[in-house]
Design an enzyme around this catalytic site. Structure first.
Site, PDB file in Angstrom:
ATOM      1  N   ILE A 109      16.831   8.638   5.061  1.00  0.00           N
ATOM      2  CA  ILE A 109      16.665   7.217   5.368  1.00  0.00           C
ATOM      3  C   ILE A 109      15.986   6.476   4.232  1.00  0.00           C
ATOM      4  O   ILE A 109      15.746   5.271   4.325  1.00  0.00           O
ATOM      5  CB  ILE A 109      15.859   7.024   6.669  1.00  0.00           C
ATOM      6  CG1 ILE A 109      14.487   7.706   6.561  1.00  0.00           C
ATOM      7  CG2 ILE A 109      16.628   7.530   7.861  1.00  0.00           C
ATOM      8  CD1 ILE A 109      13.599   7.465   7.780  1.00  0.00           C
ATOM      9  N   GLY A 110      15.663   7.165   3.146  1.00  0.00           N
ATOM     10  CA  GLY A 110      15.040   6.492   2.012  1.00  0.00           C
ATOM     11  C   GLY A 110      14.656   7.490   0.939  1.00  0.00           C
ATOM     12  O   GLY A 110      14.743   8.710   1.122  1.00  0.00           O
ATOM     13  N   PHE A 156       7.897  10.637  -4.385  1.00  0.00           N
ATOM     14  CA  PHE A 156       7.862  12.081  -4.588  1.00  0.00           C
ATOM     15  C   PHE A 156       9.149  12.775  -4.165  1.00  0.00           C
ATOM     16  O   PHE A 156       9.392  13.910  -4.553  1.00  0.00           O
ATOM     17  CB  PHE A 156       6.680  12.692  -3.810  1.00  0.00           C
ATOM     18  CG  PHE A 156       5.340  12.244  -4.310  1.00  0.00           C
ATOM     19  CD1 PHE A 156       4.770  12.840  -5.417  1.00  0.00           C
ATOM     20  CD2 PHE A 156       4.661  11.210  -3.686  1.00  0.00           C
ATOM     21  CE1 PHE A 156       3.535  12.424  -5.877  1.00  0.00           C
ATOM     22  CE2 PHE A 156       3.420  10.797  -4.143  1.00  0.00           C
ATOM     23  CZ  PHE A 156       2.860  11.415  -5.252  1.00  0.00           C
ATOM     24  N   GLY A 157       9.978  12.153  -3.388  1.00  0.00           N
ATOM     25  CA  GLY A 157      11.201  12.803  -2.920  1.00  0.00           C
ATOM     26  C   GLY A 157      11.853  11.969  -1.834  1.00  0.00           C
ATOM     27  O   GLY A 157      11.537  10.795  -1.626  1.00  0.00           O
ATOM     28  N   VAL A 200      13.087  10.789   2.045  1.00  0.00           N
ATOM     29  CA  VAL A 200      12.506  10.602   3.372  1.00  0.00           C
ATOM     30  C   VAL A 200      13.626  10.782   4.391  1.00  0.00           C
ATOM     31  O   VAL A 200      14.699  10.182   4.267  1.00  0.00           O
ATOM     32  CB  VAL A 200      11.871   9.206   3.511  1.00  0.00           C
ATOM     33  CG1 VAL A 200      11.224   9.063   4.885  1.00  0.00           C
ATOM     34  CG2 VAL A 200      10.843   8.972   2.413  1.00  0.00           C
ATOM     35  N   LYS A 234       8.600  12.937   5.138  1.00  0.00           N
ATOM     36  CA  LYS A 234       8.527  12.743   3.690  1.00  0.00           C
ATOM     37  C   LYS A 234       8.523  14.110   3.022  1.00  0.00           C
ATOM     38  O   LYS A 234       7.775  14.990   3.428  1.00  0.00           O
ATOM     39  CB  LYS A 234       7.258  11.978   3.304  1.00  0.00           C
ATOM     40  CG  LYS A 234       7.219  10.535   3.754  1.00  0.00           C
ATOM     41  CD  LYS A 234       5.972   9.835   3.202  1.00  0.00           C
ATOM     42  CE  LYS A 234       5.938   8.374   3.587  1.00  0.00           C
ATOM     43  NZ  LYS A 234       4.737   7.691   3.043  1.00  0.00           N
ATOM     44  N   ASP A 255      -2.759  -2.488  -0.435  1.00  0.00           N
ATOM     45  CA  ASP A 255      -1.321  -2.751  -0.600  1.00  0.00           C
ATOM     46  C   ASP A 255      -0.725  -3.254   0.708  1.00  0.00           C
ATOM     47  O   ASP A 255       0.358  -2.848   1.119  1.00  0.00           O
ATOM     48  CB  ASP A 255      -0.610  -1.478  -1.057  1.00  0.00           C
ATOM     49  CG  ASP A 255       0.784  -1.778  -1.615  1.00  0.00           C
ATOM     50  OD1 ASP A 255       1.069  -2.949  -1.911  1.00  0.00           O
ATOM     51  OD2 ASP A 255       1.584  -0.840  -1.754  1.00  0.00           O
TER      52      ASP A 255
END
EC number: 2.7.10.1
Length: 997
Positions: free
Chosen positions: A636-637, A641-642, A644, A662, A759
């Site tokens: 899904i994304g 780092f890698g 999702v 994740k 953020d």
């Protein structure tokens, strides 16, 4: 056309010597190169016939024997210049939707001409037009769309020549080809070079996976996924993938390939293991040298077989060494511990040669002999702890019979002993046993079976006991050991009395009247060693007078009952008084302040970076999940780092739930692993309905194809900004304020824990099916210092300018107050249905506007009370901004009084649509309906306007809301955007960058 006289050789010498056109590291595919084409350009100039006026002109010069060509125009003294230069048809590669136009040009300073200050310009315009075929010399200005106004960084005066290089991007190309056109509106300009190219990610091999050359994506596909193929002799559990960025760079490889067993990675290929080396599994490891007691085979070995006489146990890894059989145990010794009860201790020394193993165990075998007949001892004999599988070199043996000879055999075993047993018969096996024969002669003492009271007085007790039948003829009379003490003695000062008796009867005098005594009898063996003992028995002497005993019992019972009644009365009075005092201290209005939530001790966030070993923080704050409990479903994304994934989590004893997973891409370093898991160490400390919930982590990954993972709850509707864009105008203000309330509640929780997010933005708020908003993404978060007004200062790292408070931008001072500023921006995003804050302004322009006290204007239909809260969040003095507790209370009041949301803040469509929405890029009215729609990001309705016959801007200005609906604009948000833009067009002003203060 004297413009270049005397300076042109200097210009091209500079170009050739200093190499203005450098080759970028990213691979570029050139579609047009003006320099490489030379004089055969064939570009079209327009107008074709200008009389005495000259438009763009091809100029040829010779330098060092080479022909150089430039297009020049210089009508600075003429008014209303409109000179066009169009390239030849540029064919586009099907996948190249985004091309770069690199221009090298010279612009003369208007001050170097006399009397032209009113007509001279120092810029020119770049246009583009798409087509499916070459239209030849046909030229219509209306077909071209403006890309940019080109302005020089340095202008050329009378004494110095300056070459400018500018690159512009042309996006969203979809037809077979296109033209570029250059419009001169009164400048003195020379076009030295035009180069058109697109970027590609070059064919490459990464992590042993081969990926083909791929055209970089455009703004609508920032990451283009590309599948690869493992190189020869490499495998991967999943198809290797990688992403190609818009800049032609490969990022985030997924599905790492590994060399097969028997192969190792050499550069970007898999090579067979050399003879004497092996590799047992697919991995990124190198081939290993064959271990001891093994023999190497040919190249490409998966394992090294054992040499003769050496073996591997079933539990030994195929990559491990081979081992031999253990030698015999040594120095077997038998030690009598309690001969009277048939017990002895066997002990021995370990084998001198263990065969190279540490899993040595021992088996003990017993035989008993009567005369010349020997047989196995059978199940009667007891071994402590056992007779087989002993790990220590000793064993206790009991239940032995007297006057028999026993032979004990001890064997040493290891994990490879079964293979040695199969290889040769027992008689020929290497000696692995040691035997000892021992004769035991002992008497078997009787056991006490029953103890009874024979007679008692107030000062004496007479006792007797029975003994078990004797199994052997006793060499002498049995003796007994009698021990007794008072029952009520303090255990620390208990006095024991011990008597040695020859008979099974005793009379004990000089005892206290009415006192209980505890007795224990134990038989002694012929050698004086203790034998069996009785259980401990209690006997009591009689009282002096029976009547006294009864009276004492009555008095004692009455005293006990009276004390119990008195205790109950005192307890009742105490509880009643305490309840009355409690009511006097707290009234009904205090209920909120004494709720269970308020009485909980405040929890403070702990920064995982303060741990010397970050892995300890992960173990402390996050739950470890076994990989088998997780099922991945789809990507899904793609994170930093890698990838999702969406998936399911099924924990034992719990219902299966949907989760977001994740992952950490293969080939990670230990630092990347720690950085990846640090977010879990942060999330694991939070427990609030408006903070994303951490389900756990996967860190113990022995399988190569399993990688560290962070598992969180799954939020069905994804990021808040994208969700609002997809549902533009569909939610009333009341519902939007409810979303803000949830976000504020989550931030209040974080602030109460002395925690700064850093953020906070709509992209980092996730939404579930119930439209509940939860704060997520703690990658930039840090803990506050002990001082409530403390700040987190960082000397590096990226700052999200559009969402960050001015003091955080200027001094990198982050507090809960800077989070409040960010929350104000999030409120604006929510009310604007995901609109980008500050629209298309650059970061530099945003910072300049904020420092000059400009603030974002109220979005369309934004309640006045909500916009006033935004402005409070954006106060320059951070000490005057509201706290998150104040924000939660205010939003709560608005939700409880919906009428307070009916008053709408003033709205200026010229600002909020952010044109170019009221004019063309250069300040002039829009030349076409499609250009206007594109400027307000509504270009998907171009065909609707065209089919309805609305093809001019004059027709657009006559449209009403009903007309907009009739052409097919149905979404409320889109309808408002178009309507307000038309309103802005009717009331156009000269300024396009006004902000509400």
């Amino acid at each position: 056309m004297d413009f270049f006289t005397g300076v042109r050789p200097l210009l091209f010498s500079y170009v050739l010597i200093n190499g203005i056109l450098i080759t970028l590291q990213t691979k570029e595919e050139v579609l047009l190169d003006m320099k490489a084409t030379g004089g055969e350009l064939g570009w079209l100039t327009w107008p074709l016939d200008q009389g005495d006026k000259l438009g763009w002109e091809l100029i040829q010069r010779t330098l060092n024997g080479s022909q150089l060509y430039t297009y020049s125009v210089c009508n600075v003294g003429e008014r209303e210049q409109d000179n066009w230069l169009r390239t030849t048809f540029i064919q586009r590669q099907p996948a190249a939707s985004r091309v770069f136009v690199e221009l090298q040009f010279i612009v003369r300073d208007c001050n170097s001409f006399d009397g032209t200050s009113l007509t001279c310009k120092e810029t020119f315009n770049l246009f583009t037009s798409e087509s499916d075929a070459d239209v030849g010399t046909t030229f219509r200005k209306g077909q071209f769309k403006k890309v940019a106004t080109i302005a020089p960084d340095e202008i050329t005066g009378k004494n110095a020549m300056h070459i400018n290089t500018e690159t512009r991007v042309v996006e969203n190309l979809s037809r077979k080809g296109f033209y570029l056109a250059f419009q001169d509106i009164g400048a003195c300009v020379a076009l030295v070079s035009t180069r058109v190219y697109y970027k590609t990610c070059p064919d490459t091999v990464k992590s042993l996976a081969s990926f083909p050359e791929t055209v970089a994506g455009g703004e609508n596909q920032a990451l283009r996924e590309v599948s690869g193929v493992c190189v020869d002799n490499a495998i991967s559990e999943e198809t290797p993938r990688i992403y190609c960025t818009v800049d032609g760079e490969w990022v985030v490889p997924v599905g790492q390939c590994q060399c097969k067993p028997g192969y190792e990675e050499v550069k970007d290929a898999c090579q067979e293991c050399q003879p004497g080396f092996f590799k047992a599994a697919a991995s990124g490891d190198k081939c290993e040298l064959c271990p001891v007691n093994t023999q190497g085979l040919d190249s490409g070995a998966l394992f090294c077989p054992c040499t003769d006489g050496f073996y591997r146990a079933p539990t030994d890894p195929a990559s491990g060494p081979c081992s031999g059989l253990p030698s015999a145990p040594r120095d077997l010794v038998a030690t009598t511990t309690q001969l009277s009860t048939g017990k002895l201790l066997l002990s021995w020394s370990p084998p001198e040669d263990t065969g190279g193993r540490t899993d040595i165990t021992y088996n003990v075998e017993c035989q008993r002999c009567e005369g010349s007949v020997c047989q196995l001892c059978g199940e009667k004999i007891r071994y402590e702890p056992a007779s087989t599988g002993l790990t220590q070199a000793k064993v206790s043996v009991s239940e032995l019979d007297a006057h028999l000879n026993y032979t004990f055999t001890v064997e040493a075993h290891s994990g490879v002993s079964p293979f040695g047993s199969q290889a040769m018969p027992r008689s020929n096996r290497p000696p692995s046993t040691s035997a000892l024969t021992t004769s035991l002669h002992y008497t078997d003492p009787p056991r006490i079976t029953t103890m009874r009271l024979v007679e008692r007085t107030s000062a004496s007790l007479s006792l007797s006991w029975d003994v078990s039948p004797r199994t052997r003829v006793q060499p002498r009379p049995i003796r007994y050991e009698l021990t007794y003490r008072k029952k009520d003695d303090n255990l620390d000062v208990t006095t024991y009395i011990v008597l040695i008796l020859e008979k099974n009867f005793v009379h004990i005098s000089d005892l206290a009247p009415g006192t209980a005594y505890l007795f224990r009898v134990q038989a002694l063996g012929s050698d004086g060693s203790p034998g069996g003992s009785s259980i401990e028995e209690q006997f009591e002497t009689s009282h002096e007078e029976h009547l006294t005993q009864n009276n004492t019992a009555v008095i004692f019972g009455a005293a006990v009952v009276g004390a119990a009644m008195l205790f109950i009365v005192i307890l009742f009075l105490f509880l009643r008084r305490r309840k009355r005092n409690s009511h006097s201290r707290q009234g009904p209005e205090d209920t909120y302040f004494s709720s269970s939530e308020q009485l909980k001790p405040l929890k403070t966030y702990v920064d995982p970076h303060t741990y010397e070993d970050p892995n300890i923080a992960v173990l402390k704050f996050a739950t470890e999940i076994h990989p088998s409990h997780i099922t991945k479903q789809k990507v899904i994304g793609a994170g930093e780092f890698g990838e999702v994934y969406r998936g399911n989590l099924k924990m034992p004893g719990r219902k299966e739930v949907a989760v977001a997973i994740k992952t950490l891409k293969p080939g990670y370093t230990e630092k990347q692993r720690q950085d990846f898991l640090s977010e879990a160490s942060i999330m694991g400390q939070f427990s609030h309905q408006n903070i994303i919930r951490l389900e756990g982590v996967v860190t113990k990954c022995k399988d190569f194809f399993k990688h560290p993972m962070i598992v969180t709850e799954y939020m069905e509707n994804g990021a808040l900004d994208r969700y609002l864009k997809d549902h533009d105008g569909e939610f009333p203000s009341f519902q939007l304020v409810g979303m803000m309330h949830g976000i504020a509640a989550g931030m209040k929780y974080l602030s109460d824990m002395s925690y700064v997010h850093r953020d906070l933005a709509a992209r980092n708020i996730l939404v579930n099916n119930n439209l509940e908003c939860k704060v997520s993404d703690f990658g930039l978060s840090r803990v506050l210092e002990d001082d409530p007004e403390g700040t987190y200062t960082t000397s590096g790292g990226k700052i999200p300018i559009r969402w960050t408070a001015p003091e955080a931008i200027a001094y990198r001072k982050f507090t809960s107050a800077s989070d409040v500023w960010s929350f104000g921006i999030v409120m604006w995003e929510v009310m604007a249905f995901g609109e980008r804050p500050y629209w298309d302004m650059s970061n530099h322009e945003v910072m300049k506007a904020i420092n000059e006290a400009f603030r974002l204007p109220a979005p369309m239909d934004c309640p006045s009370a909500v916009y006033q809260l935004m402005l409070q969040c954006w106060l320059q003095d951070r000490s005057k901004r509201p706290r998150f507790g104040d924000i939660v209370n205010l939003l709560d009041k608005l939700l409880r009084s919906p009428d307070s949301l009916k008053t709408i803040a003033d709205f200026d469509p010229r600002v909020s649509i952010r044109l170019p929405s009221t004019s063309g890029s250069d300040g002039s009215p829009f030349r076409s309906v499609s250009e206007w729609l594109e400027s307000i990001k509504m270009s998907q309705y171009s065909e609707n306007f065209n089919c309805a016959g609305v093809v001019t801007m004059d027709q657009v200005l006559q449209m009403k809301n009903e007309d907009i609906k009739n052409i097919g604009v149905r979404l409320p948000g889109h309808l408002k955007r178009i309507a307000y833009s038309i309103l802005g067009l009717k009331d156009q002003t000269s300024t396009l960058s006004v902000f509400a203060v």
